[in-house]
Design an enzyme around this catalytic site. Structure first.
Site, mmCIF file in Angstrom:
data_model
loop_
_atom_site.group_PDB
_atom_site.id
_atom_site.type_symbol
_atom_site.label_atom_id
_atom_site.label_comp_id
_atom_site.label_asym_id
_atom_site.label_seq_id
_atom_site.Cartn_x
_atom_site.Cartn_y
_atom_site.Cartn_z
ATOM 1 N N LYS A 132 6.021 5.086 4.706
ATOM 2 C CA LYS A 132 5.640 6.833 4.728
ATOM 3 C C LYS A 132 6.728 7.042 5.595
ATOM 4 C CE LYS A 132 1.657 6.509 1.982
ATOM 5 N NZ LYS A 132 1.480 7.417 0.455
ATOM 6 N N PHE A 145 -6.120 0.178 -0.541
ATOM 7 C CA PHE A 145 -4.446 0.193 -1.852
ATOM 8 C C PHE A 145 -3.464 -0.254 -0.715
ATOM 9 C CE2 PHE A 145 -0.644 2.980 -3.185
ATOM 10 C CZ PHE A 145 -0.938 2.692 -4.446
ATOM 11 N N ASP A 189 -1.843 -2.526 7.387
ATOM 12 C CA ASP A 189 -1.248 -1.954 6.595
ATOM 13 C C ASP A 189 -1.238 -1.151 7.333
ATOM 14 O OD1 ASP A 189 -0.279 -0.340 4.936
ATOM 15 O OD2 ASP A 189 -0.727 -1.679 2.482
HETATM 16 C C1 PLP Z 1 -2.606 1.563 3.159
HETATM 17 C C2 PLP Z 1 -0.534 2.292 1.813
HETATM 18 N N1 PLP Z 1 -0.103 0.692 2.040
HETATM 19 C C3 PLP Z 1 1.234 1.038 1.131
HETATM 20 C C4 PLP Z 1 1.511 1.908 0.120
HETATM 21 C C5 PLP Z 1 2.495 1.862 -0.925
HETATM 22 O O1 PLP Z 1 3.007 2.138 -0.487
HETATM 23 P P1 PLP Z 1 4.750 2.669 -1.319
HETATM 24 O O2 PLP Z 1 3.999 3.842 -2.018
HETATM 25 O O3 PLP Z 1 5.754 3.588 0.047
HETATM 26 O O4 PLP Z 1 5.342 1.755 -2.316
HETATM 27 C C6 PLP Z 1 0.469 3.196 -0.061
HETATM 28 C C7 PLP Z 1 0.564 4.619 -0.249
HETATM 29 O O5 PLP Z 1 0.038 5.297 -0.942
HETATM 30 C C8 PLP Z 1 -0.745 2.867 1.283
HETATM 31 O O6 PLP Z 1 -1.157 4.301 1.340
#
Ligand code: PLP
Length: 409
Positions: free
Chosen positions: A254, A140, A225
């Protein structure tokens, strides 16, 4: 109109908000530490933390003071000008990560978008003809089109085609498949050290090490990520530090702002230099308010060793869940890293999420039968025991008849 304050909010929300979130029927009025208080005065232990965001808990005095002081001084000016707080935050993040430069945005998806653009531009600058990014099944990376194209999960991508081209998915934790996917078109590998939304699956050391070796051998860039895992959550400041595998690019969001929206992409010098004036930008990215908040968060996490605390408390939480599983038979697997923990259930998770909330514990479901626990890093052993007690009660009550809810994804 009659009814509770919560019901009034519910009615208004149903009328005027887009229906893309499945919201639980609760609205919070305030929070303190690990506890949230709803509009009806009920109290909850927060093991969601705004989806792994509020690392310092709610209303942390140092974060509140930093936000208040900065808001009173200066909130926003744009990146047309120098921003001292942004430079200081970049200094902190680069010195701790070992990467050289930072660029700020406002969310995890934006941080990943910037990383995708960075590796594409790096490949273009070298006229390599490479553009493809290898990603993992179950990943994700966010909801914007580029980040979504990097998220090879049908339920998220459905109905949004055509997505940007140039992404290739391999099974997670399969080094051989990763090697097979690398071709003369590949420019980067993008991975989460722990797949959070996919069900809290930590990568194996072998998988991340294989990714690093492939990148070194073929001149590719390795992007981690760490939007969900970064800033102490998994027991080290960044999850990659526990694996001993260094990325070329790191994305964060986050936990970074402790609840104030901010995202960051960090990169090695050679990579970062392909972003010159005019190549990429954001009006709000790295504004004084967000950066002052993030500085207060990262300094507190470091000074109070909240990463070390996450490692210890995460172990206690996992042991408690394993014990609960042994006694009730309702938990079939427990996994995680630090305070990013999941429990697979022998039943649907949604009714358990609802049952826990009714009894004052917030958790959420990341898969049909998987609960995620991602409390603030300030959680105590007493809080963990209390949460386990509530979960045990709910599991033993055989809940499951109630309406679905509690899952925002
Ligand atoms: C690993 C990871 N990358 C990217 C995102 C996307 O982040 P945002 O919701 O702040 O766009 C998330 C959100 O859950 C995530 O867990």
């Amino acid at each position: 109109m009659s009814g509770t304050r919560t019901e009034a909010v519910q009615r208004m929300s149903a009328k005027v908000l887009m229906a893309n979130y499945r919201r639980a029927p609760v609205a919070f009025a305030r929070g303190e530490g690990i506890r949230l208080y709803d509009l009806e005065g009920r109290v909850y232990l927060d093991f969601v933390a705004g989806i792994a965001v509020s690392v310092l808990g709610h209303s942390h005095p140092r974060l509140v003071a930093a936000i208040q002081a900065q808001a009173a001084r200066l909130i926003h000016v744009s990146n047309l000008y120098l921003i001292p707080e942004q430079a200081r935050l970049a200094q902190w993040l680069t010195s701790r990560s070992g990467l050289d430069r930072a660029l700020f945005g406002n969310s995890g998806a934006e941080a990943n978008e910037a990383a995708i653009k960075l590796v594409r531009r790096f490949a273009h600058a070298r006229r390599s003809g490479r553009f493809e990014i290898v990603v993992a099944e179950g990943a994700f990376h966010g909801r914007t089109l580029g980040a979504l194209a990097a998220t090879p999960v049908a339920k998220y991508q459905e109905g949004f085609s055509p997505l940007p081209e140039g992404f290739r998915a391999v099974p997670f934790n399969n080094p051989a498949a990763l090697a097979d996917a690398v071709t003369d078109r590949t420019c980067a590998i993008l991975l989460e050290p722990v797949q959070g939304e996919g069900g809290v699956h930590p990568a194996t050391e072998e998988f991340l090490a294989a990714a690093r070796r492939l990148c070194d051998a073929h001149g590719l860039l390795l992007i981690f990520d760490e939007v969900q895992t970064g800033i102490g959550r998994t027991g080290t400041m960044f999850a990659f530090q526990a694996y001993g595998v260094r990325p070329d690019i790191l994305t964060l969001a986050k936990g970074l702002g402790g609840g104030v929206p901010i995202g960051a992409v960090l990169a090695r010098e050679e990579v970062a230099e392909v972003f010159q004036p005019g190549t990429h930008g954001s009006t709000f990215g790295g504004n004084p308010l967000a950066c002052a908040a993030a500085l207060a968060v990262v300094e507190t996490v470091e000074e109070e060793d909240l990463a070390g605390r996450a490692a210890v408390l995460g172990r206690i939480l996992q042991d408690g869940l394993l014990d609960l599983g042994r006694r009730t038979g309702a938990i079939t697997a427990v996994r995680g890293l630090g305070l990013l923990v999941a429990a697979d259930l022998d039943r649907e998770a949604a009714p358990i999420v609802d049952g826990c909330r009714d009894r004052g514990l917030l958790v959420n479901a990341v898969q049909e039968r998987t609960l995620r626990f991602a409390p603030p890093l300030i959680v105590t052993e007493t809080d963990v025991r209390e949460a386990l007690g509530i979960l045990e009660q709910v599991l033993s009550e055989r809940v499951g008849q109630g309406p679905r809810g509690g899952e925002a994804r």
